[in-house]
Enzyme design. Structure first.
Site, PDB file in Angstrom:
ATOM      1  N   TYR A 147      16.675  65.427 122.220  1.00 41.74           N
ATOM      2  CA  TYR A 147      15.256  65.386 121.262  1.00 41.74           C
ATOM      3  C   TYR A 147      15.211  63.499 121.564  1.00 41.74           C
ATOM      4  CZ  TYR A 147      11.776  64.092 117.772  1.00 41.74           C
ATOM      5  OH  TYR A 147      10.593  63.593 116.908  1.00 41.74           O
TER       6      TYR A 147
ATOM      7  N   GLU B  39       6.911  62.100 121.333  1.00 34.07           N
ATOM      8  CA  GLU B  39       7.304  63.091 121.045  1.00 34.07           C
ATOM      9  C   GLU B  39       8.401  64.191 122.045  1.00 34.07           C
ATOM     10  OE1 GLU B  39       7.020  66.389 118.295  1.00 34.07           O
ATOM     11  OE2 GLU B  39       8.578  65.088 117.252  1.00 34.07           O
TER      12      GLU B  39
END
Lengths: 291, 396
Positions: free
Chosen positions: B118, B206
């Site tokens: 991530y 993101e």
């Protein structure tokens, strides 16, 4: 006393000859603020509203001894105007402009670090010390002179609070509109601290909204400093949905800490007198002062 | 401003960020064509069909499917295009899918196991700096990781004066436990990503997941890019990426009229000057037993035109059972606002829901008089508490 601005403030207006600058500068002059001149690059030497126009803040400071500046410059040039004011030695810079890119503000705020200057805003209604100086766009008559300090992220909601405080028979020492952007010069905590240290302020009203952690930080600071003056808190946006920007660039619920409920819970823990309804701010101040 | 995954990936790629390659299509036939093209360009034999809507959780909602041949590309695109995709971010009515991204398969077997990570970049408001957040828990919701295993979140703050330094990118890549070629790839990935973030004036990136492939390449499998609305004026090319079909129709209409409007699910509409007071007005509606139907900030100049535009937008919402107008007149005088309300009301004709007008500030009494003498079915109030009471009565 009072904080940030008073009858001795010498104020210049950046973006003086534009329509916003002209309108609000005349309103400030009418209120009695000591506006000593303004800045519009390229129009130096002219006279506007019976006051001198300068090409740069540096020129204005040298000629007038100005120590406070209010900025109405359009968003694309506003960060530059802030840095120019700081470089010229202005002590309090109040930025009204809404819509400044975050990246520009990030750089301007870094530039100001370590300098002896306070930035208020951007995207704020300004600062008023009733009866002495209005450096902002608020309707002056709503702010009666008194001993309650106000810190707020919002314009009209500040007027609402000041009006309720006035109707409750109290008044305002200084009201500070800190602004609704994600990056602002003075945080809620810093503004509350100024008022806490002001001998003429007996109580503080802190008006926040969803987004960011400023209200929580301020509440914890108030508690850590022994709740030496009563602080009343209100958070707007109890009904705001997550992920949506509610008008102000900074008013958005990203994580759990951004919600009104989370901020209210922290304020309660820290001994802040919470006004749950925006209609009860005035009454809550009265009650808090009686305790 | 939000943009689609395929648009976000195109931007990243143009700054040297390696992405899962793909091509966008708006019909099943076009999907087949682009799949063939993708096969020719990348050699991929499997394809991921990904619904393009502005919401997360598309996989769980059935909007991301794996096709193992061209026939399945047609079949799955046919299924996904036109569907109402419901995810935890769309609300129960879901969002209609107009486009699919046909992407290469990047989870192919090889020397090592593929692994997901991530990565995000966003503004840390408290510090006033951008922060890179990374985690080995790729594919998971970061809020959940933050709650359950906060120690697994790596944070690296970037000094805006100097930007991202090499040692910082290396620090993140080491903390993710990478080595060898994958480590070098990750350092390059992070540096290119930060460059893209700053150059596009973004407010959030993101990348979830970032994938280490079985042959140690690092690439973006998904990409969420949020652009700073205030900076769009200097990126006309990015401003063009706006997809108004992803936005609420009434919100688009309000925007064109210069109003700041957010549609909500409640039964009491409201129209207010100023964002903070508008949020506070929504709250008072709730405290009076109603639910706000919208957020609407008419800005500083509440006049007949803006009030009429506001009325028309609020009245298009069939759930609205009452409308509360709350204006604190500072520079704008209440009697002028009241005249604006009366004029707008008359222009619209019959309005079948009760209207409560609360005017406070400059010339508040005169404003209330204008409302009362108009003969219209409008109730006026001056004090906010009275307005709340009148909303309660209107809903009773």
């Amino acid at each position: 006393m009072s904080v940030l601005v008073n009858k001795d403030s010498k104020v210049i207006v950046q973006g003086f000859t534009g329509s916003e600058g002209t309108f609000h500068a005349s309103q400030m002059i009418e209120y009695g603020t000591n506006v000593v001149g303004g800045v519009t690059p390229g129009k130096g030497g002219q006279t506007h509203l019976d006051r001198p126009v300068f090409n740069s803040v540096q020129d204005a400071v040298e000629s007038t001894g100005a120590n406070v500046s209010i900025i109405f410059v359009p968003p694309a040039f506003a960060a530059d105007a802030i840095m120019e004011a700081a470089e010229a030695g202005i002590k309090v810079i109040i930025t009204i402009t809404e819509g400044i890119p975050v990246k520009d503000m990030m750089i301007a705020k870094e530039y100001l670090k370590g300098k002896d200057v306070t930035l208020i805003g951007p995207n704020c209604p300004g600062v008023i010390t009733p009866g002495e100086a209005k450096v902002g766009i608020m309707p002056g008559f709503v702010f009666k002179k008194g001993r309650v300090g106000v810190v707020s992220k919002s314009g009209t909601l500040t007027y609402e609070a000041a009006d309720q405080i006035g109707k409750a028979g109290l008044g305002i020492s200084t009201a500070i509109g800190i602004g609704g952007d994600p990056i602002i010069g003075t945080s809620t905590k810093q503004a509350v601290e100024l008022l806490m240290n002001d001998p003429e302020t007996e109580a503080i009203v802190m008006i926040g909204e969803i987004g960011g952690n400023y209200e929580a930080e301020a509440a914890r600071w108030v508690k850590a400093n022994g709740n030496s003056k009563p602080v009343v808190g209100f958070i707007a946006g109890q009904t705001a949905p997550p992920g949506r920007r509610m008008g102000h660039a900074g008013a958005i619920i990203g994580g759990a800490e951004d919600t009104a409920a989370a901020k209210i819970a922290i304020m309660e823990e820290c001994g802040i007198h919470v006004s749950y309804s925006p209609a009860d701010i005035g009454d809550t101040v009265v009650k808090a002062l009686k305790k | 401003m939000n943009i689609h995954e395929y648009q976000a990936k195109n931007i990243l790629k143009s700054y040297g960020v390696r992405i899962q390659e793909g091509l966008v299509a708006d019909t099943p036939e076009r999907a087949v064509d682009v799949a063939k093209q993708l096969n020719a360009e990348t050699g991929t034999e499997w394809y991921v069909v990904k619904a393009q809507i502005h919401a997360g959780g598309r996989g769980k909602g059935g909007g991301v499917k794996l096709a193992k041949n061209i026939d399945q590309v047609r079949e799955l695109s046919n299924q996904i295009l036109g569907m109402q995709l419901v995810t935890h971010q769309t609300g129960p009515e879901g969002k209609k899918v107009h486009k699919v991204l046909i992407a290469e398969d990047v989870y192919y077997p090889g020397a090592s196991e593929p692994k997901e990570y991530y990565l995000s970049i966003l503004l840390d408001r408290a510090k006033g700096w951008n922060v890179i957040m990374a985690s080995t828990e790729g594919g998971m919701d970061i809020e959940e990781v933050a709650e359950k295993t906060p120690e697994k979140i790596i944070k690296e703050w970037i000094d805006p004066k100097v930007g991202l330094q090499g040692f910082q990118a290396r620090k993140v890549a080491f903390a993710l436990g990478l080595e060898g070629k994958a480590f070098k790839e990750m350092v390059k990935f992070i540096s290119a990503l930060y460059k893209a973030y700053v150059a596009t004036d973004s407010s959030q990136f993101e990348i979830n997941p970032v994938l280490k492939t079985s042959d140690d390449k690092i690439l973006a499998v998904d990409a969420k890019v949020n652009l700073d609305d205030n900076a769009l004026y200097r990126h006309p090319d990015l401003a063009e990426l706006r997809d108004i079909t992803e936005e609420d129709e009434l919100e688009v209409e309000a925007g064109e009229a210069g109003l700041n409007y957010v549609k909500l699910d409640g039964n009491v509409g409201c129209m207010v000057n100023g964002a903070g007071l508008a949020m506070a007005t929504m709250d008072i509606i709730k405290l009076s037993g109603g639910e706000p139907a919208n957020f609407l900030d008419v800005g500083g100049g509440a006049n007949a035109q803006t009030v009429e535009a506001g009325f028309r937008i609020i009245l298009k919402d069939p759930n609205v059972k009452a409308i509360l107008i709350n204006v604190f007149g500072g520079i704008v005088r209440c009697d002028r606002v009241a005249q604006g309300v009366v004029e707008a009301y008359k222009n619209i004709g019959e309005i079948n829901v009760p209207i409560i007008v609360r005017l406070q500030g400059t010339n508040a009494e005169e404003g209330a008089r204008v409302i009362e003498e108009s003969g219209l079915k409008v109730t006026s109030a001056i004090v906010l508490k009275d307005a709340a009471e009148k909303v309660k009565e209107a809903l009773a």
